[in-house]
Design an enzyme around this catalytic site. Sequence first.
Site, PDB file in Angstrom:
ATOM      1  N   GLY A 239      -5.011  -9.928  11.238  1.00 37.00           N
ATOM      2  CA  GLY A 239      -5.193 -11.396  10.766  1.00 37.00           C
ATOM      3  C   GLY A 239      -3.975 -11.768  10.227  1.00 37.00           C
ATOM      4  O   GLY A 239      -3.752 -13.119  10.488  1.00 37.00           O
ATOM      5  N   GLY A 469      -7.285  -3.708  10.644  1.00 28.23           N
ATOM      6  CA  GLY A 469      -6.374  -2.955  11.465  1.00 28.23           C
ATOM      7  C   GLY A 469      -5.338  -1.822  10.812  1.00 28.23           C
ATOM      8  O   GLY A 469      -4.614  -1.209  11.802  1.00 28.23           O
ATOM      9  N   ARG A 630       1.773   4.735  -5.414  1.00 28.13           N
ATOM     10  CA  ARG A 630       1.183   5.513  -4.633  1.00 28.13           C
ATOM     11  C   ARG A 630       0.834   5.197  -3.272  1.00 28.13           C
ATOM     12  O   ARG A 630       0.198   4.316  -3.001  1.00 28.13           O
ATOM     13  CB  ARG A 630       0.307   6.179  -5.349  1.00 28.13           C
ATOM     14  CG  ARG A 630      -0.256   7.530  -4.547  1.00 28.13           C
ATOM     15  CD  ARG A 630      -1.460   8.671  -5.226  1.00 28.13           C
ATOM     16  NE  ARG A 630      -0.782   9.307  -6.442  1.00 28.13           N
ATOM     17  CZ  ARG A 630      -1.283   9.348  -7.687  1.00 28.13           C
ATOM     18  NH1 ARG A 630      -2.602   8.850  -7.953  1.00 28.13           N
ATOM     19  NH2 ARG A 630      -0.627  10.142  -8.562  1.00 28.13           N
ATOM     20  N   THR A 636      -0.704   6.127   8.173  1.00 33.13           N
ATOM     21  CA  THR A 636      -0.877   4.787   7.918  1.00 33.13           C
ATOM     22  C   THR A 636      -0.033   3.897   7.124  1.00 33.13           C
ATOM     23  O   THR A 636       0.321   2.855   7.636  1.00 33.13           O
ATOM     24  CB  THR A 636      -2.375   4.454   7.820  1.00 33.13           C
ATOM     25  OG1 THR A 636      -2.579   4.932   6.334  1.00 33.13           O
ATOM     26  CG2 THR A 636      -3.342   4.930   8.397  1.00 33.13           C
ATOM     27  N   LYS A 703       0.037   0.073  -5.219  1.00 30.59           N
ATOM     28  CA  LYS A 703       0.593  -1.092  -5.200  1.00 30.59           C
ATOM     29  C   LYS A 703       0.374  -2.289  -4.002  1.00 30.59           C
ATOM     30  O   LYS A 703       0.307  -3.273  -4.348  1.00 30.59           O
ATOM     31  CB  LYS A 703       2.079  -1.411  -5.586  1.00 30.59           C
ATOM     32  CG  LYS A 703       2.499  -0.878  -7.056  1.00 30.59           C
ATOM     33  CD  LYS A 703       4.073  -0.997  -7.291  1.00 30.59           C
ATOM     34  CE  LYS A 703       4.487  -0.853  -8.649  1.00 30.59           C
ATOM     35  NZ  LYS A 703       5.935  -0.452  -8.786  1.00 30.59           N
ATOM     36  N   GLY A 704       0.111  -1.612  -2.894  1.00 29.91           N
ATOM     37  CA  GLY A 704      -0.189  -2.345  -1.652  1.00 29.91           C
ATOM     38  C   GLY A 704       1.324  -2.296  -0.881  1.00 29.91           C
ATOM     39  O   GLY A 704       2.411  -2.461  -1.463  1.00 29.91           O
ATOM     40  N   GLY A 706       1.199  -4.020   2.484  1.00 28.69           N
ATOM     41  CA  GLY A 706       0.777  -4.896   3.483  1.00 28.69           C
ATOM     42  C   GLY A 706       2.049  -6.039   3.852  1.00 28.69           C
ATOM     43  O   GLY A 706       2.174  -6.254   5.144  1.00 28.69           O
ATOM     44  N   GLU A 707       2.624  -6.316   3.055  1.00 29.74           N
ATOM     45  CA  GLU A 707       3.582  -7.667   3.084  1.00 29.74           C
ATOM     46  C   GLU A 707       4.968  -7.152   2.796  1.00 29.74           C
ATOM     47  O   GLU A 707       5.877  -7.613   3.358  1.00 29.74           O
ATOM     48  CB  GLU A 707       3.072  -8.714   2.301  1.00 29.74           C
ATOM     49  CG  GLU A 707       1.524  -8.617   1.763  1.00 29.74           C
ATOM     50  CD  GLU A 707       0.669  -9.821   2.233  1.00 29.74           C
ATOM     51  OE1 GLU A 707       1.221 -10.890   2.933  1.00 29.74           O
ATOM     52  OE2 GLU A 707      -0.478  -9.735   1.842  1.00 29.74           O
TER      53      GLU A 707
HETATM   54 MO1  MOS Z   1      -1.969 -11.711   3.644  1.00 27.70          MO
HETATM   55  S1  MOS Z   1      -0.892 -13.530   4.384  1.00 27.70           S
HETATM   56  O1  MOS Z   1      -2.009 -12.465   2.176  1.00 27.70           O
HETATM   57  O2  MOS Z   1      -3.378 -11.953   4.633  1.00 27.70           O
END
Ligand code: MOS
Length: 744
Positions: A239, A469, A630, A636, A703-704, A706-707
């Site tokens: 996404g 994903g 963590r 992944t 904390k994440g 993804g970005e």
């Molecule tokens: Mo992300 S741009 O916050 O899906």
Amino acid sequence: MLPRIGQPLDRVDGRLKVTGGARYAAEFPPSTVGAGLVHAVLVQSTIARGTITGFDLGAAKALPGVLAILTPDSTMPLPDVKPSSAVASIPMLRDRKVRYQGQHIAVVVADTLERAQDAASRVVVHYATEPAVTTMEDGLKGAYKPHSFANGRQPPDTSRGDFDGAFTGAAIKIDETYVTPIEHHNAMEPHATIAAWNGDRVTVYNATQSVSGTQQTVATCLGIAPRQVQVVADFIGGGFGSKGVTWPHVVLAAIAAREVGRPVKLVLTRAQMYSSNGYRPKTIQHVRLGADATGQLVAIGHDGLAQMSDPELGEFTETVGIASQMLYACPNVSVTHRVVPIAAPLPTFMRAPGEASGVYALESAMDELAVALKIDPLDLRLRNYAETDGHEGKPFSSKSLRDCYTKGAALFGWDKRPLTPGTLRSGDKLLGWGMATATYPMNRGQAEATVHVFANGSAVLRIGSQDIGTGTYTVLTQVVADALSLPPAAVRTELGDSRFPKAPGSGGSQTVASCAPAAQAAAQACRQKLIDMTLADGQSPFQGRGAEAIDFIDGNLVLKDQPTTRIAIGDVLKRAGTERIEATAGSRPGDEKQHYSMHSFGAQFVEVSVDPELGEVRVLRYVGAFAAGRILNAKTGRSQLIGGITYGIGMALLEETLVDRKTGRVTNPTLAEYLMPVHADIPDIQTIFIEEDDALVNALGVKGIGELPMVGVAAAIANAVYHATGRRVRDLPLRPEKVLGLTI
Ligand code: MOS
């Protein structure tokens, strides 16, 4: 202690994905969505601004199999919905006004996709065309201060100290402007929706980053209650922000299905995805840095201009200056944001919104400052290391950026970097080494989860989140398996259904930080129930002992001081004559962010080669070191890092959406012409996780990620190109002609 958390468990959904068993939104068959599934195709405006004066529908309607053609004239009345956080862009077909090229102006429904496409191509539209400003440059005089900004977390303009005074008096000054282009997300899975009504209820199978958000938006736009809308998203093929809000085509699919009384499938074409679901807007950023002769920053100024749509569609600001407020220790900081409305679709969040574009500019300017000071760029960062968040005036809950710098630099061999550009060579190629800092805020929302435990010793987790994903199914399975001491294979995670307990959208890197604590809490509540059941059991081996004496080991309740005394989880249920227990629990942020600043950090190091005759830049080596609390799954997690860095390499070298100034039309709306990295463009990326134990961010210390990994990549590469060539390019992407210094 937490044996499964952190382990590189293979994706629990891996087999389904590689065998084609994973069902994406457009793949739900009539046996699931209902008989009589038909197809909707969008008709989009071919002008950038004006008014529709009429439709000729005769030729389209005459075709066999055509069931309905919805236009602004024919649509049933809808509630008057204003753009808001739930409704990012107003549903189309509301009026005859055209606000951008590619606006949805009609929907054709037919019994087959081909017939719907054919009919859509025969819809004739008459317009009264108005002049349109289609480029940011042409619209600059319309720039304004955004009314809504950063979800209300702060105003668009902030300052501390005296920027003007400090910058004026600074010994060393950098004063430059950086430009980033429009980019599109280009997830592999297209946007797709199947809508099926049953009485006054609608089920929406949707490619979305938020089943809860789609439910809310569809209900709001149709004027029905959220409980009348069920949203299903078992699998999502990426996404990157474009599926974070629910765009008009989703609502139009539901309206079309109601009109024809049959389930309707609406899939956007790749080309339509360049006008229908947001994009990263173009930015023009003015960065000013002032430093004393030792390289200590005395002034940071970051003035960001971001391209926008007609404000009637809503408002979106690329928050480019937010990281500049806190990334370095500096007493005098000024940040401003302005948006430039033009005749374009509404932009939206795209992976690391704000930071990806903004940190590119800041970290390019920091490199220029290091050059001006004749010091190593990493040394400059260390001299200005922020021990606290100077913007919020708070300590960090955790910050391991120094470790990212030193471990990343060591693996890369940064200490061997010559200061002078243009000195490294390999054959006829110039080599350059560049680095940059990465940062992204820790985000978290409220989430609820339900865990069921069965007498056969298995468990099921249900949570109204979704796996875009990235591995959400897998890491949540690990969390529940851990809490109940079960093997992961005994736990099934179910996501992607708005009937499940509510969870936030998968945006802002918040999914695991929000959902893992909720899943853990629900599993722990089941654990407590099992303990209570066995203590209430007169025949149990734990008679006379208390809850504190019992541990869970390998799927058994075990006496801590006498580990041979144990009873299997399933047996606790069997002895109680129960087939199943369940517990629902939640997790939400408290007031911890009022006391602490919460961010993840990283350091990007890259070696590039530049062909001095062709201007071609190749990435030869990459090291990224990241600290994000963590990491629940090393495999992944590493994939997230590689994906983010790859996304950043695309931003640096290739990606750019081109718009025809005269028509406002995207001229490269295909994966053949919108360039993205392929395997041959990506070296073996080396990644380092700096583990942090941060109990303040949430129960699991997540904390994440993804970005974070894409932040700073473009700057590191641009800085490496400077180091190779001595030429500073301040305009992404770093296409060959720019690297060669040619003006085209
Ligand atoms: Mo992300 S741009 O916050 O899906």
